[in-house]
Design a protein around this motif. Structure first.
Motif, short mmCIF file in Angstrom:
data_model
loop_
_atom_site.label_atom_id
_atom_site.label_comp_id
_atom_site.label_asym_id
_atom_site.label_seq_id
_atom_site.Cartn_x
_atom_site.Cartn_y
_atom_site.Cartn_z
N GLY A 192 0.79 -1.22 0.00
CA GLY A 192 0.00 0.00 0.00
C GLY A 192 0.82 1.27 0.00
N VAL A 193 2.09 1.16 -0.31
CA VAL A 193 3.00 2.32 -0.33
C VAL A 193 3.16 2.79 -1.77
CG1 VAL A 193 5.34 3.11 0.17
CG2 VAL A 193 4.23 1.44 1.69
N PRO A 194 3.01 4.09 -2.04
CA PRO A 194 3.11 4.58 -3.42
C PRO A 194 4.50 4.35 -4.02
CG PRO A 194 2.03 6.21 -2.03
CD PRO A 194 2.62 5.18 -1.11
N GLY A 195 4.61 3.33 -4.82
CA GLY A 195 5.85 2.99 -5.48
C GLY A 195 5.66 3.05 -6.98
N PHE A 196 6.56 3.72 -7.67
CA PHE A 196 6.37 3.98 -9.10
C PHE A 196 7.56 3.52 -9.92
CE2 PHE A 196 4.17 7.18 -6.54
CZ PHE A 196 2.86 6.86 -6.88
N SER A 197 7.26 2.83 -11.00
CA SER A 197 8.29 2.37 -11.92
C SER A 197 8.57 3.45 -12.95
CB SER A 197 7.82 1.09 -12.62
OG SER A 197 8.72 0.71 -13.63
N LEU A 198 9.81 3.81 -13.10
CA LEU A 198 10.23 4.73 -14.15
C LEU A 198 10.57 3.88 -15.36
CD1 LEU A 198 12.49 7.12 -12.01
CD2 LEU A 198 10.01 7.22 -12.39
#
Length: 544
Positions: A458-464
């Protein structure tokens, strides 16, 4: 990125200005003349009329005038080399990256998340010695048992049988032989090349034949009652002298290297050209023999670490912006684009942030994960072992799919991701952000790379997400994933993007919303579930 397995379906200490490598030849000094000669003069161009935040402008100027990317790539990829979990090289990379951070004034340490079977690769030398002499292009698979001395044996192919009973009756025939276990590839040209030169009719014919051959081989393995893991075990138990595969990617010259499935006999990968030759000879009754020498060391279980660096926040030290990349790799080459480029991007971004953003509001963390390739184990361990950091994480930015400029960012299923990612992207130079396609709210990543470990919690993690530059066909887990495949112009672009996003996320007066989207229904009419947080694999006991 984590691996898929071959063919049915596809197997598919501290130092200053020098580099820690091995116990022997421990320091590998970087000649200044060499580095100067290799420096890239490529620039991250920005519109001079664009009014950039002065700190972001300093990021651009630094990467254009004082980039450390080439130097670090040389030290990591040429000096240390591939970074397979459980190897001395992996520990060397952990120590190198931690000391690199310290040299910039960044607090850093190694956080243990588990252990792994210890092993170190040595040489692989394979020659055909009968019916003629030819050196073959081959390498042992990761964790392969060594040969105590060179093994010379006849090469055989799997029998043409259609049941487990028939196959098991044949198995004693494998004793003392080196068995070719992978599918034979009739044509060793890429689909792209065939399509370019063949007539439409010929292309369709060859395509259909290839698809049928693949299906036939998969059916064969299923019919004899084995799979990728159990077939090597059965051959080893039957007394085979060794096992050879050819895990060809479909692109000329590139084979994927994963882990051996044997415990006593060597398991090697042979390039498609030599594998095909041996296969045809064995099938035609020529009884080819090869001489195989595979040196490696079985070592005591090794501790598995993540390299963690931290720049404490000045206003909100209990809130975090995390720069994420996995440090480990498979070891068929150098692990340059998987994931040397991601590691270099995050290290360089951290260096620049430390230098030009002294009053960071939130704590900025860099996590260089271990054992990503075996199932996101390092990042999953970090998530599980650091609940307070997870509670206060503003955003995670992860990069792991090659050397190309970032062209995709998804909201990963967070309902309000558009509002904050959009705001942060506005602080990125236009020439950098204009390449990027966004998808909001997007869908949560269930695997593939380390952002998924955070998303599942539930942690905002984003793939570049990078432009692939032939990543999946040519360099991903292959024998060709080497320094020369890095396009430093593109990596510089990604450093500016990462540093700017981290700066903007740190400065944001608001804490990011973790509200999840309403999940859609699948083709069966059932609501798709948010990925579940998974415990890391803390050791290699049950790993296959």
């Amino acid at each position: 990125m984590p691996f898929r397995l071959l063919a049915f379906p596809p197997f598919c200490p501290i130092f200053k200005h020098s580099i820690y490598v091995m116990k022997i030849n421990r320091y590998f000094v970087v000649p200044a003349v060499v580095l100067a000669a290799q420096f890239s003069w490529a620039q991250v161009k920005v519109d001079p009329k664009e009014k950039l935040d002065p700190i972001v402008k300093s990021f651009v100027d630094e990467i254009n005038n004082n980039s450390q990317l080439e130097n670090m790539a040389y030290e990591l990829l040429d000096g240390i080399g591939p970074r397979l979990v459980g190897t001395p090289e992996m520990l060397a990379a952990n120590e190198w990256s931690a000391e690199k951070l310290r040299s910039w004034g960044v607090e850093s340490n190694l956080q243990q998340f588990g252990t792994w079977k210890g092993w170190q690769r040595g040489i692989t030398h394979v020659d055909m010695v009968y019916p003629r002499v030819k050196s073959l292009t081959a390498t042992q698979l990761a964790w392969s048992p060594a040969t105590k001395k060179a093994v010379e044996a006849e090469v055989i192919v799997l029998p043409k049988v259609s049941s487990k009973a028939e196959f098991d009756a044949w198995l004693p025939s494998a004793k003392g032989k080196i068995v070719l276990m992978a599918q034979y590839q009739k044509i060793g040209r890429s689909d792209e090349q065939i399509k370019e030169f063949a007539t439409t009719e010929l292309y369709e014919k060859l395509k259909a034949e290839k698809e049928q051959a693949g299906k036939d081989f998969r059916d064969y393995v299923k019919n004899i009652g084995y799979d990728n893991n159990t077939l090597p075990e059965a051959l080893e138990k039957a007394g085979a002298a060794g096992i050879a595969i050819s895990n060809w990617t479909g692109i000329m010259g590139a084979n994927r290297i994963f882990g051996a499935k044997t415990s006593k006999i060597p398991m090697i990968d042979i390039d498609i050209e030599d594998y095909g030759m041996l296969y045809r000879m064995a099938e035609k009754g020529a009884k080819p023999k090869i001489r195989l020498e595979a040196q490696s060391k079985i070592l005591p279980d090794a501790k598995s670490f993540n390299t963690i660096g931290m720049i404490k926040g000045k206003e909100k030290p209990e809130e975090y912006v995390i720069l994420s990349a996995h440090l480990d790799s498979w070891d068929g080459a150098q692990g340059a684009t998987d994931n040397g480029t991601g590691t270099l991007t995050m290290l360089e971004a951290m260096r620049i942030l430390k230098k030009y953003y002294p009053n960071n509001k939130r704590t900025i963390v860099i996590g260089l994960w271990g054992s990503e390739e075996q199932g996101l184990n390092g990042s999953r361990g970090f998530v599980a072992d650091n609940p307070q950091i997870m509670k206060g994480t503003q955003a995670v930015f992860n990069q792991d799919n090659g050397t190309g400029r970032v062209v995709n960012i998804s909201g990963q299923g967070f309902a309000d991701s558009y509002s904050y990612i959009g705001k942060w992207l506005n602080g990125v130079p236009k020439t950098v952000r204009d390449h990027i396609k966004t998808d909001f709210p997007g869908m949560p990543g269930g695997g593939g790379s380390d952002h998924a470990s955070f998303v599942a919690a539930g942690v905002p993690g984003f793939s570049l997400g990078s432009l692939n530059w032939g990543y999946f066909g040519y360099t991903w887990h292959t024998t060709k994933d080497t320094y020369d495949k890095i396009v430093f112009d593109e990596v510089k672009n990604n450093v500016v993007l990462t540093a700017a996003l981290a700066y903007m996320a740190s400065e944001d007066p608001e804490f990011t919303s973790r509200t999840k989207r309403v999940m859609p229904q699948d083709e069966k009419g059932e609501t798709v579930k948010w990925p579940e947080a998974k415990e890391p694999r803390r050791d290699s006991k049950e790993y296959k």
